[in-house]
Design a protein around this motif. Structure first.
Motif, PDB file in Angstrom:
ATOM      1  N   LYS A   1     -53.905  91.485 103.045  1.00 11.21           N
ATOM      2  CA  LYS A   1     -52.697  91.287 103.849  1.00 11.21           C
ATOM      3  C   LYS A   1     -52.122  89.878 103.638  1.00 11.21           C
ATOM      4  N   SER A   2     -52.993  88.864 103.740  1.00 14.53           N
ATOM      5  CA  SER A   2     -52.532  87.492 103.528  1.00 14.53           C
ATOM      6  C   SER A   2     -52.052  87.284 102.093  1.00 14.53           C
ATOM      7  N   SER A   3     -52.739  87.930 101.134  1.00 19.39           N
ATOM      8  CA  SER A   3     -52.335  87.798  99.733  1.00 19.39           C
ATOM      9  C   SER A   3     -50.933  88.355  99.513  1.00 19.39           C
ATOM     10  N   LEU A   4     -50.606  89.455 100.195  1.00 20.20           N
ATOM     11  CA  LEU A   4     -49.272  90.033 100.069  1.00 20.20           C
ATOM     12  C   LEU A   4     -48.225  89.076 100.630  1.00 20.20           C
ATOM     13  N   LEU A   5     -48.527  88.456 101.753  1.00 19.80           N
ATOM     14  CA  LEU A   5     -47.608  87.467 102.311  1.00 19.80           C
ATOM     15  C   LEU A   5     -47.449  86.277 101.363  1.00 19.80           C
ATOM     16  N   HIS A   6     -48.554  85.867 100.735  1.00 14.06           N
ATOM     17  CA  HIS A   6     -48.486  84.751  99.787  1.00 14.06           C
ATOM     18  C   HIS A   6     -47.629  85.103  98.578  1.00 14.06           C
ATOM     19  N   LEU A   7     -47.683  86.353  98.148  1.00  9.14           N
ATOM     20  CA  LEU A   7     -46.822  86.801  97.047  1.00  9.14           C
ATOM     21  C   LEU A   7     -45.349  86.721  97.440  1.00  9.14           C
ATOM     22  N   LEU A   8     -45.021  87.191  98.644  1.00 13.93           N
ATOM     23  CA  LEU A   8     -43.638  87.174  99.108  1.00 13.93           C
ATOM     24  C   LEU A   8     -43.130  85.753  99.321  1.00 13.93           C
ATOM     25  N   ALA A   9     -44.035  84.843  99.703  1.00 14.54           N
ATOM     26  CA  ALA A   9     -43.651  83.452  99.928  1.00 14.54           C
ATOM     27  C   ALA A   9     -43.532  82.664  98.631  1.00 14.54           C
TER      28      ALA A   9
ATOM     29  N   SER B   1     -38.747  90.563  93.848  1.00 13.71           N
ATOM     30  CA  SER B   1     -37.404  90.086  94.151  1.00 13.71           C
ATOM     31  C   SER B   1     -37.255  89.988  95.661  1.00 13.71           C
ATOM     32  N   VAL B   2     -36.886  88.805  96.133  1.00 14.13           N
ATOM     33  CA  VAL B   2     -36.659  88.582  97.563  1.00 14.13           C
ATOM     34  C   VAL B   2     -35.165  88.377  97.756  1.00 14.13           C
ATOM     35  N   PHE B   3     -34.501  89.435  98.186  1.00 13.66           N
ATOM     36  CA  PHE B   3     -33.041  89.421  98.347  1.00 13.66           C
ATOM     37  C   PHE B   3     -32.341  88.984  97.057  1.00 13.66           C
ATOM     38  N   GLY B   4     -32.879  89.455  95.931  1.00 11.49           N
ATOM     39  CA  GLY B   4     -32.248  89.178  94.646  1.00 11.49           C
ATOM     40  C   GLY B   4     -32.700  87.917  93.963  1.00 11.49           C
ATOM     41  N   ASP B   5     -33.598  87.159  94.566  1.00 16.50           N
ATOM     42  CA  ASP B   5     -34.050  85.906  93.982  1.00 16.50           C
ATOM     43  C   ASP B   5     -35.573  85.884  93.864  1.00 16.50           C
ATOM     44  N   ALA B   6     -36.085  84.891  93.141  1.00 15.31           N
ATOM     45  CA  ALA B   6     -37.526  84.763  92.971  1.00 15.31           C
ATOM     46  C   ALA B   6     -38.175  84.358  94.291  1.00 15.31           C
ATOM     47  N   PRO B   7     -39.398  84.802  94.548  1.00 13.19           N
ATOM     48  CA  PRO B   7     -40.094  84.393  95.782  1.00 13.19           C
ATOM     49  C   PRO B   7     -40.207  82.875  95.883  1.00 13.19           C
TER      50      PRO B   7
ATOM     51  N   LEU C   1     -43.147  98.507  96.298  1.00  9.87           N
ATOM     52  CA  LEU C   1     -42.813  98.383  97.716  1.00  9.87           C
ATOM     53  C   LEU C   1     -41.375  97.893  97.857  1.00  9.87           C
ATOM     54  N   THR C   2     -40.651  98.463  98.817  1.00  9.86           N
ATOM     55  CA  THR C   2     -39.288  98.021  99.127  1.00  9.86           C
ATOM     56  C   THR C   2     -39.180  97.814 100.628  1.00  9.86           C
ATOM     57  N   ILE C   3     -38.680  96.656 101.028  1.00  6.67           N
ATOM     58  CA  ILE C   3     -38.470  96.331 102.434  1.00  6.67           C
ATOM     59  C   ILE C   3     -37.002  95.994 102.610  1.00  6.67           C
ATOM     60  N   ARG C   4     -36.316  96.722 103.469  1.00  3.48           N
ATOM     61  CA  ARG C   4     -34.886  96.503 103.675  1.00  3.48           C
ATOM     62  C   ARG C   4     -34.653  95.252 104.525  1.00  3.48           C
ATOM     63  N   GLN C   5     -33.503  94.637 104.307  1.00  2.00           N
ATOM     64  CA  GLN C   5     -33.151  93.456 105.083  1.00  2.00           C
ATOM     65  C   GLN C   5     -33.001  93.832 106.556  1.00  2.00           C
ATOM     66  N   GLY C   6     -33.545  93.009 107.438  1.00  3.92           N
ATOM     67  CA  GLY C   6     -33.470  93.254 108.867  1.00  3.92           C
ATOM     68  C   GLY C   6     -34.615  94.067 109.416  1.00  3.92           C
TER      69      GLY C   6
ATOM     70  N   SER D   1     -29.717  82.902  99.931  1.00 11.55           N
ATOM     71  CA  SER D   1     -29.920  84.222  99.330  1.00 11.55           C
ATOM     72  C   SER D   1     -28.699  84.638  98.522  1.00 11.55           C
ATOM     73  N   SER D   2     -28.955  85.374  97.425  1.00  6.64           N
ATOM     74  CA  SER D   2     -27.862  85.827  96.572  1.00  6.64           C
ATOM     75  C   SER D   2     -27.096  86.995  97.180  1.00  6.64           C
ATOM     76  N   GLY D   3     -27.623  87.562  98.265  1.00  6.41           N
ATOM     77  CA  GLY D   3     -26.893  88.619  98.955  1.00  6.41           C
ATOM     78  C   GLY D   3     -27.487  90.012  98.802  1.00  6.41           C
ATOM     79  N   GLU D   4     -28.476  90.209  97.963  1.00  5.91           N
ATOM     80  CA  GLU D   4     -29.108  91.523  97.837  1.00  5.91           C
ATOM     81  C   GLU D   4     -29.785  91.875  99.152  1.00  5.91           C
ATOM     82  N   GLN D   5     -29.774  93.165  99.482  1.00  8.39           N
ATOM     83  CA  GLN D   5     -30.156  93.601 100.815  1.00  8.39           C
ATOM     84  C   GLN D   5     -31.612  94.047 100.954  1.00  8.39           C
ATOM     85  N   ALA D   6     -32.474  93.740  99.987  1.00  6.84           N
ATOM     86  CA  ALA D   6     -33.845  94.249 100.076  1.00  6.84           C
ATOM     87  C   ALA D   6     -34.829  93.310  99.389  1.00  6.84           C
ATOM     88  N   ILE D   7     -36.088  93.452  99.795  1.00  6.76           N
ATOM     89  CA  ILE D   7     -37.213  92.804  99.113  1.00  6.76           C
ATOM     90  C   ILE D   7     -37.921  93.891  98.324  1.00  6.76           C
TER      91      ILE D   7
END
Length: 558
Positions: A388-396, A407-413, A370-375, A343-349
């Motif tokens: 629900k599964s589609s959202l997980l597939h987007l994040l993955a 953006s997943v912690f500053g990087d592409a999913p 949508l914003t999800i904080r780290q942790g 991870s590049s170090g950004e603290q959120a998705i």
């Protein structure tokens, strides 16, 4: 004129050959050297016979020619060996490149799109279809050039000895390529049918094997057996049709080559007997006549060899059509990263203005933010089919949105390492330790055992003499569904993933397994990892720091 589909496959094969051109050139040069050594060999043999029979030269006087003959044979053998070696290296590199293209395409498709295809068909393409390219690159391509160079060299020698015999060879030579092309027109279509049939058969057979329990429970094993038998018989007929075309083409070409050689032999025989006085016939000697007779089969041999390998071209075109169709299939949702990084170090998705639709145009999400904080531990709730599964597939990174950015912690999913557990755990045939080392190869036995105990399987490994080295099959034989799911979950404990995505982690589990999974996820939340999971289970909802309701194309806090 070749149809567009065949031209595209030919261009793909040429592109593969371009990367291995040096090996092809090496095979051609070695073949030319072998052809030159053959001419020298036949010339020395004819000279030995002429001197021994006509001039009655003693054996000692022929010794230098015999040594030269042996040397020519050795050079020819070495050159043919080098030709085979170079051709094999070319084929090896081409098949490796073709498999790399398939692998890259499968990766670009992602697990969602590739899951729509039969594993049997994919495996068949990876193994048999790619292997079918071997004959084309190792035999047909080099031989296609040698069938020009070697006959030309022999033709020059024959014209120098007797121009009338040279004309006979020159007039008969085009017959072989002509009939080879005529027969090949049908061979390519038959080979394509062959590969299509065997791909379908592979997929159907694997599906039947996987579902054998269900088929037995519903009393459908006889019908399944009849279906496989019918498909196998169809494959038999296609295979026999392919072989029939191959044998027919060889027989036709051998016939015309034999007729041409016989015509040259008749001319030489009558010329030596003095029955033909036209042109250079009066100048024929045992040496020139014998040398022409020895070179005549060698003149046709490259063309005959090419005709024998012509079915390799047809097989490569048939297999290439299937492989190229696969490379153009699917709808890759954006590039899947070819390398995983930290991870590049950004603290959120963060998801900004995300829209996603099914292939038929039905929307799944409309302009969600949508914003999800780290942790954070986030639960996705909502009715079945809400996304629900589609959202997980987007994040993955398994799918890409129609519009918007993620953006997943500053990087592409998908470019950052993450843990994943789907509704069906993934196992491979091997030990428990082998399965956990799929994602963490450097994991120690102690770390693996601790991870297994974290998911509540400690008593199970204690009861087995081999412990973590106990064997398990890919379908989890010897484990219940819940135990197999927990073994898959143990991979996350043995790793250091900062993001963990779980799709219905308790779906289909009994009460005891549910409790173990919930307890394991509770332990994960205490490690500071970011957990995002879809669920309907009330206890899992209570475990989450935040519950998101996914419904009607929207994602909002519950």
């Amino acid at each position: 004129m070749a149809p567009p589909e065949q031209r595209e496959v030919s261009q793909w094969l040429k592109a593969l050959a371009k990367e291995s051109q040096r090996w092809i050139n090496g095979a051609i040069v070695s073949g030319v050297v072998a052809g030159m050594a053959t001419i020298v060999q036949m010339a020395l043999l004819a000279r030995i016979v002429h001197l021994g029979v006509i001039d009655e030269v003693p054996l000692q006087g022929l010794l230098p020619l015999f040594l030269g003959l042996v040397a020519a044979i050795v050079v020819r053998a070495l050159a043919q060996g080098m030709q085979t070696r170079f051709a094999a290296r070319c084929s090896e590199q081409v098949r490796r490149d073709a498999r790399r293209q398939l692998s890259d395409h499968w990766q670009a498709m992602g697990p969602i799109d590739i899951g729509h295809y039969s594993a049997g068909a994919l495996a068949r393409e990876w193994i048999d279809h790619i292997e079918a390219l071997h004959g084309y690159f190792a035999r047909f391509l080099p031989q296609m050039m040698l069938s020009v160079f070697v006959p030309l060299m022999i033709l020059v020698v024959v014209f120098w000895l007797d121009w009338l015999a040279g004309i006979f060879l020159l007039l008969s030579a085009p017959l072989i390529p002509l009939f080879m092309a005529l027969v090949g027109m049908g061979a390519e279509k038959v080979n394509q049918q062959h590969f299509e049939t065997v791909s379908r058969l592979s997929g159907q057979f694997l599906d039947k094997v996987r579902g054998i329990t269900t088929l037995q429970l519903f009393g459908q094993t006889e019908q399944a057996n009849a279906t496989i038998q019918a498909r196998s018989d169809h494959y038999r007929r296609i295979t026999m049709k392919t072989l029939k075309v191959a044998f027919l083409s060889s027989a036709v070409l051998e016939f015309f080559a034999s007729v041409a050689i016989a015509v040259v032999a008749i001319y030489i025989g009558f010329g030596l007997l003095g029955y033909i006085s036209y042109g250079p016939s009066d100048g024929l000697t045992l040496y020139s006549g014998l040398l022409i007779l020895l070179l005549a089969p060698e003149f046709f041999q490259p063309l005959r060899t090419l005709s024998q390998h012509y079915h390799d071209r047809a097989a490569a075109l048939g297999a290439g059509t299937e492989v190229l169709a696969r490379l153009r299939s699917g709808h890759p949702h954006g590039p899947i990263p070819s390398s995983i990084k930290e991870s590049s170090g950004e603290q959120a998705i963060s998801l900004r203005d995300i829209s996603l639709s099914y292939e038929n145009g039905v929307p799944i999400f409309r302009h969600i933010d949508l914003t999800i904080r780290q942790g954070e531990c986030v639960a996705l709730s909502g009715p079945s089919g809400s996304g629900k599964s589609s959202l997980l597939h987007l994040l993955a990174g398994f799918v890409a949105p129609d519009s918007g950015s993620i953006s997943v912690f500053g990087d592409a999913p998908g470019s950052v390492r993450f843990g994943w557990l789907s509704q069906r755990g993934f196992l491979v045939h091997g030990s428990w330790a082998d399965n956990l080392r799929l994602t963490t190869p450097a994991a120690t036995d102690v770390a693996i055992e601790n991870a297994i105990r974290e998911v509540g399987l400690g008593a199970l490994i204690d009861a087995r003499p081999e412990g973590i080295h106990s064997l398990v099959s890919e379908d989890g034989q010897g484990l219940s569904g819940g135990q197999a799911r927990r073994l898959s979950l143990a991979r996350i404990f043995v790793s250091d993933y900062s993001l963990v995505l779980l799709d219905e982690p308790t779906a289909g589990l009994d009460t005891d397994s549910e409790l173990y999974v919930i307890e394991a996820l509770h332990k994960l939340t205490e490690t500071g990892r970011t957990l995002i999971f879809s669920t309907h289970h009330q206890a899992l909802l209570a475990l989450a720091d935040r519950v998101l309701l996914v419904a009607d194309g929207e994602v909002r806090d519950a």
